[in-house]
Design a protein around this motif. Sequence first.
Motif, short mmCIF file in Angstrom:
data_model
loop_
_atom_site.label_atom_id
_atom_site.label_comp_id
_atom_site.label_asym_id
_atom_site.label_seq_id
_atom_site.Cartn_x
_atom_site.Cartn_y
_atom_site.Cartn_z
N GLU A 19 17.11 37.18 -60.83
CA GLU A 19 16.90 36.02 -61.70
C GLU A 19 16.46 34.82 -60.86
O GLU A 19 16.97 34.61 -59.76
CB GLU A 19 18.19 35.66 -62.45
CG GLU A 19 18.68 36.73 -63.41
CD GLU A 19 19.95 36.31 -64.13
OE1 GLU A 19 20.42 35.16 -63.90
OE2 GLU A 19 20.48 37.12 -64.91
N VAL A 20 15.51 34.06 -61.41
CA VAL A 20 15.11 32.79 -60.83
C VAL A 20 14.96 31.80 -61.96
O VAL A 20 14.20 32.04 -62.91
CB VAL A 20 13.78 32.88 -60.05
CG1 VAL A 20 13.34 31.49 -59.59
CG2 VAL A 20 13.93 33.80 -58.84
N ARG A 21 15.69 30.72 -61.87
CA ARG A 21 15.64 29.69 -62.90
C ARG A 21 15.26 28.35 -62.28
O ARG A 21 15.70 28.01 -61.19
CB ARG A 21 16.99 29.57 -63.61
CG ARG A 21 17.37 30.80 -64.42
CD ARG A 21 18.67 30.57 -65.20
NE ARG A 21 19.81 30.43 -64.29
CZ ARG A 21 20.53 31.45 -63.83
NH1 ARG A 21 20.20 32.69 -64.15
NH2 ARG A 21 21.54 31.22 -63.03
N PHE A 22 14.44 27.60 -63.02
CA PHE A 22 14.09 26.22 -62.64
C PHE A 22 14.59 25.32 -63.77
O PHE A 22 13.90 25.13 -64.77
CB PHE A 22 12.59 26.07 -62.45
CG PHE A 22 12.00 27.00 -61.41
CD1 PHE A 22 12.15 26.74 -60.06
CD2 PHE A 22 11.32 28.14 -61.79
CE1 PHE A 22 11.62 27.58 -59.10
CE2 PHE A 22 10.77 29.00 -60.84
CZ PHE A 22 10.93 28.72 -59.49
N GLY A 23 15.80 24.80 -63.60
CA GLY A 23 16.38 24.03 -64.70
C GLY A 23 16.61 24.93 -65.90
O GLY A 23 17.27 25.97 -65.82
N LYS A 24 16.01 24.56 -67.04
CA LYS A 24 16.18 25.34 -68.26
C LYS A 24 15.14 26.46 -68.39
O LYS A 24 15.20 27.25 -69.33
CB LYS A 24 16.08 24.42 -69.48
CG LYS A 24 17.20 23.39 -69.56
CD LYS A 24 17.08 22.54 -70.81
CE LYS A 24 18.22 21.52 -70.92
NZ LYS A 24 18.10 20.69 -72.14
N VAL A 25 14.21 26.52 -67.43
CA VAL A 25 13.15 27.53 -67.48
C VAL A 25 13.56 28.74 -66.66
O VAL A 25 13.92 28.63 -65.49
CB VAL A 25 11.82 26.96 -66.94
CG1 VAL A 25 10.75 28.05 -66.91
CG2 VAL A 25 11.36 25.78 -67.79
N THR A 26 13.51 29.91 -67.28
CA THR A 26 13.81 31.17 -66.58
C THR A 26 12.50 31.84 -66.23
O THR A 26 11.77 32.29 -67.11
CB THR A 26 14.67 32.09 -67.46
OG1 THR A 26 15.90 31.43 -67.77
CG2 THR A 26 14.95 33.40 -66.74
N ALA A 27 12.21 31.93 -64.92
CA ALA A 27 10.96 32.54 -64.47
C ALA A 27 11.11 34.04 -64.28
O ALA A 27 10.20 34.82 -64.60
CB ALA A 27 10.50 31.89 -63.16
N LEU A 28 12.24 34.47 -63.73
CA LEU A 28 12.54 35.90 -63.59
C LEU A 28 13.88 36.14 -64.28
O LEU A 28 14.86 35.45 -64.01
CB LEU A 28 12.61 36.31 -62.12
CG LEU A 28 11.31 36.19 -61.33
CD1 LEU A 28 11.54 36.56 -59.87
CD2 LEU A 28 10.20 37.05 -61.94
N ASP A 29 13.91 37.15 -65.15
CA ASP A 29 15.05 37.32 -66.05
C ASP A 29 15.60 38.75 -65.93
O ASP A 29 15.38 39.60 -66.79
CB ASP A 29 14.62 37.03 -67.49
CG ASP A 29 15.77 37.05 -68.47
OD1 ASP A 29 16.94 36.97 -68.02
OD2 ASP A 29 15.52 37.16 -69.68
N GLY A 219 9.36 37.65 -67.21
CA GLY A 219 10.28 37.75 -66.09
C GLY A 219 10.97 39.08 -65.93
O GLY A 219 11.89 39.21 -65.12
N ARG A 220 10.52 40.12 -66.69
CA ARG A 220 11.15 41.43 -66.57
C ARG A 220 10.08 42.50 -66.42
O ARG A 220 8.96 42.35 -66.90
CB ARG A 220 12.00 41.74 -67.80
CG ARG A 220 13.09 40.72 -68.08
CD ARG A 220 14.04 41.21 -69.14
NE ARG A 220 14.92 42.26 -68.64
CZ ARG A 220 15.76 42.95 -69.40
NH1 ARG A 220 15.83 42.71 -70.70
NH2 ARG A 220 16.53 43.88 -68.87
#
Length: 340
Positions: A19-29, A219-220
Amino acid sequence: MSETAPSNEAPLIEAVALEVRFGKVTALDGLDLSAPTGEVLAILGPNGAGKTTFVRTIATLVAPSGGTLSVRGLDVTEHPTGVRREIGLAGQAAAVEPTMTGRENLEMVARLFGHRRRRARAVADEVIELLDLGEVAGRRSGGYSGGQRRRLDLGASLVGAPRLLLLDEPTTGLDPAGRAEVWAAVRNLVGGGTDVLLTTHYLEEADELAERVVVIDRGRAIAAGTASELKAGIGRDVIEVVLATTDQLGAAASLLERLTADAPVIDPGNRRLRSRADGGVLDLAEAIRAFQGGGVAVEEIALRRPTLDEAFLALTASPSTARSGVDRPLPDSVSTGDHS
């Protein structure tokens, strides 16, 4: 933090519930991916799917928010220095100094890696020969073509002798000749023993270069395998028809939909229709007889295997995937984990 040695037995790259998150944005889930050594791996996905974020996370430029990611057994969070020793990175834009010659660019990077002057020259010579830059090595790189600049950028990434080269959309913006130059360079690298992971928007590029393809969306990982496996996974052959005139497009579309039980894709400018032959088409002769019986004048008709473009569009346009991000079943040959 102490560093450990990479493992020759471990996968080249292994992501588990990443998982990679930038604030409220999930780039990798919750990305799961395992790539063996000795192959070119292509990462495909629509804009915003997380391709560049994944590359930047491998390169230790972005920290995971959850899950794990390792390169040759080295965790990117616990052993970032060791990971950086294993990789080279060429981003989306060529990073070369235009006022310097190609050779000077390579020697400068080699000196930054700590090589003495003589060794830096030798390393530059090796890269120039590997990427077929000899004819332009003495010219200022500001006058290079797009393909030559991109090859020089690849060369700069190779100066540190990486085990894994990360290429983020390596041919974006290049004309067909420039793309062909870069493809040839990548093949030379692989022939020399360098593993390559590339992201690309060009389906033809993945088909040309990669032994293994992973499609990611939201992101998946939603599918993975060889290009042939992905093509076969979307169904049976595609029937493609070119009409003699445009005024029969409507009649031809209705007839094709009855034959295949699939709404055709229509290209009016080229008088072309295509549809997946998942329904009633048994063979090409039956289709030809149906068009003749319907009074539709056909210029060309063919039954062919799906293209990687069609497989990609079918995968990323799936309503169930778009709504929930649920992974599609993957071919048996693909190593993945179930961490949902």
